[in-house]
Design an enzyme around this catalytic site. Structure first.
Site, mmCIF file in Angstrom:
data_model
loop_
_atom_site.group_PDB
_atom_site.id
_atom_site.type_symbol
_atom_site.label_atom_id
_atom_site.label_comp_id
_atom_site.label_asym_id
_atom_site.label_seq_id
_atom_site.Cartn_x
_atom_site.Cartn_y
_atom_site.Cartn_z
ATOM 1 N N HIS A 193 -16.415 3.452 -5.214
ATOM 2 C CA HIS A 193 -15.529 4.599 -4.996
ATOM 3 C C HIS A 193 -15.675 5.663 -6.081
ATOM 4 O O HIS A 193 -14.764 6.461 -6.312
ATOM 5 C CB HIS A 193 -14.064 4.153 -4.860
ATOM 6 C CG HIS A 193 -13.809 3.409 -3.593
ATOM 7 N ND1 HIS A 193 -12.548 2.981 -3.217
ATOM 8 C CD2 HIS A 193 -14.648 3.008 -2.594
ATOM 9 C CE1 HIS A 193 -12.627 2.353 -2.047
ATOM 10 N NE2 HIS A 193 -13.899 2.356 -1.660
ATOM 11 N N ASN A 200 -10.694 -4.448 -1.765
ATOM 12 C CA ASN A 200 -10.541 -3.404 -2.775
ATOM 13 C C ASN A 200 -9.548 -3.797 -3.857
ATOM 14 O O ASN A 200 -8.629 -4.581 -3.610
ATOM 15 C CB ASN A 200 -10.055 -2.109 -2.101
ATOM 16 C CG ASN A 200 -11.176 -1.366 -1.409
ATOM 17 O OD1 ASN A 200 -12.280 -1.271 -1.922
ATOM 18 N ND2 ASN A 200 -10.897 -0.833 -0.226
ATOM 19 N N TYR A 206 -14.309 9.974 -2.345
ATOM 20 C CA TYR A 206 -13.321 9.551 -3.355
ATOM 21 C C TYR A 206 -13.360 10.448 -4.590
ATOM 22 O O TYR A 206 -12.421 10.464 -5.377
ATOM 23 C CB TYR A 206 -13.551 8.092 -3.757
ATOM 24 C CG TYR A 206 -13.097 7.116 -2.707
ATOM 25 C CD1 TYR A 206 -11.770 6.685 -2.642
ATOM 26 C CD2 TYR A 206 -13.981 6.627 -1.754
ATOM 27 C CE1 TYR A 206 -11.348 5.802 -1.666
ATOM 28 C CE2 TYR A 206 -13.567 5.739 -0.771
ATOM 29 C CZ TYR A 206 -12.247 5.328 -0.739
ATOM 30 O OH TYR A 206 -11.827 4.456 0.234
ATOM 31 N N ARG A 233 0.834 -1.201 0.000
ATOM 32 C CA ARG A 233 0.000 0.000 0.000
ATOM 33 C C ARG A 233 0.872 1.256 0.000
ATOM 34 O O ARG A 233 0.566 2.234 -0.694
ATOM 35 C CB ARG A 233 -0.924 0.001 1.215
ATOM 36 C CG ARG A 233 -1.779 1.256 1.321
ATOM 37 C CD ARG A 233 -2.687 1.206 2.531
ATOM 38 N NE ARG A 233 -3.530 2.396 2.590
ATOM 39 C CZ ARG A 233 -4.546 2.553 3.428
ATOM 40 N NH1 ARG A 233 -4.842 1.606 4.289
ATOM 41 N NH2 ARG A 233 -5.254 3.661 3.423
#
Length: 421
Positions: A194, A144, A244, A90
């Protein structure tokens, strides 16, 4: 009723456990299996999960295992909450896009594509193993990027529904502002995962009074503050975009901002270390307050509602989910995965009708859907050229040289996770 959670070693999991314990009348679980290859984390979280159940008087059995096949055997539903590569991956997703002047985020833009490439093959393997042992099990995807992952699962013929906590978060926030209960609030929630807008906030149900104009007039400053967008955005659009959408509506501002502060991944990694320390305390028997800062607010309530509808006694419920378009948005292909209100029962979700969308929203939805088509193709078949085309199609990239530079960086930072790279 048996549920299995793949990724049960996540620091999110106590939020889910708390919801299962509190809402046991809605979802009467007899056995819950937490599955994760990280044995040490799994043991900490499994111990806390048992203490939470015991404190709240839940009679269900909680077990832990690193054996996926054993864990999902005979499960009525399997929840997926994976992060391939962990917070280290990430951190990369949030970092290298900034080198090209693009937003660094784990689900949106180039970072989101990297996560999809790492995740889709793993999730498909898990789902196939679930199907071999228990073909009737529902797969609830919270992993996700939910839209792309859910589409991969549906395309492969799995019984799958995608879930996100954005809608339930808005529902709870708006209910508090309007001094109503969450059950009183129905959202005209439309878009892709999103990439959604609240086109209406209705009292009581789909045909109820639209309170959105009142909400914006009275609470627009607070909502805009939550979204980190100017109040005038709400006033001019007359709708509430997902937070988002800030990556689209204020992209350059976000890039500048991200370049001057610690990444979210670094913050979460530090938080996870502290949370795991708390979870190891044998006296802790409830989710700690720190977990609220970790993200995933109201995830447990959304998951309980969805599982109860899918596994219930024949009734149905209205819920925002990620599912096949099937004509709901006529400008998208039927096999696109959209995020909308749906009626959910044992046969799965059926999207409710959506009014004709303003081109301002329909155009961006169509553009991102085209990107998701190409992203899924790259995740399934690999290849530098497919990655490049997906990036070129993304509305936050869209330039040849930019897509080239992002492709090089994506592949360089993800070689260990991409068998074909």
């Amino acid at each position: 009723m048996k549920l299995a959670v793949v990724g049960g070693g996540s620091t999110y999991t106590p939020e889910l456990i708390d919801g299962f314990a509190r809402l046991r009348d809605t979802l009467p679980i007899s056995e819950l299996v937490l599955i994760d290859p990280a044995a040490e984390r799994l043991e900490l979280i499994g111990g806390l999960a048992r203490r939470i159940f015991a404190k709240q008087g839940h009679p269900g059995l909680i077990t832990t295992t690193s054996d996926l096949d054993a864990g999902v055997a005979d499960a009525d539903a399997v929840l997926l909450q994976l992060r391939i590569g962990g917070q280290a991956a990430r951190l990369q997703d949030e970092t290298w896009p900034l080198e090209c002047g693009c937003v660094g985020q784990e689900t949106t833009g180039a970072g989101g594509l990297a996560k999809a490439l790492r995740t889709v093959p793993v999730v498909l393997d898990i789902a196939e193993r679930v199907r071999r042992s228990n073909p009737d099990a529902w797969i609830i995807d919270f992993t996700n990027p939910v839209g792309i992952v859910t589409r991969a699962l549906l395309q492969a013929g799995h019984k799958t529904v995608g879930l996100c906590n954005v809608a339930i978060g808005f529902q709870r926030r708006f209910a508090a502002m309007l001094d109503l209960t969450p059950a009183d609030i129905y959202l005209d929630h439309v878009g892709l995962n999103h990439l959604t807008w609240e086109l209406g906030v209705r009292k009581g149900g789909p045909e109820g009074e639209n309170l959105l104009p009142q909400l914006i007039a009275q609470h627009g400053d607070a909502i805009a503050g939550d979204l980190r967008l100017p109040r005038r955005v709400l006033d001019r659009l007359g709708v509430v975009p997902s937070y988002y959408l800030r990556y689209f509506y204020a992209h350059d501002e976000v890039v500048r901002e991200l370049g001057t502060k610690p990444s979210r991944a670094a913050e979460v990694a530090a938080m996870e270390k502290e949370l795991l320390g708390l979870y190891g305390d044998p006296a802790l028997d409830e989710k700690p307050e720190l977990l609220a800062k970790r993200g995933g607010a109201f995830y447990s309530e959304a998951a309980v509602d969805l599982a109860a509808a899918l596994l219930g006694d024949g009734g149905s419920a209205l819920q925002v989910v990620n599912t096949l378009n099937n004509g709901t948005l006529p400008f998208l292909p039927d096999d696109a995965v959209i995020e909308v209100q749906a009626r959910v029962d044992r046969s799965g979700p059926t999207p409710l009708a959506v009014p004709r969308l303003d081109p301002l929203y329909a155009g961006l939805i169509a553009n991102v859907t085209a990107y998701e088509d190409l992203a899924l193709d790259a995740a399934l078949r690999g290849g530098r050229e497919r990655v490049f085309k997906a990036l070129l199609a993304h509305p936050l990239v869209g330039q040849f040289e930019l897509a080239e530079g992002l492709t090089d960086r994506l592949l360089a930072h993800n070689k260990e996770h991409l068998a074909w790279a």
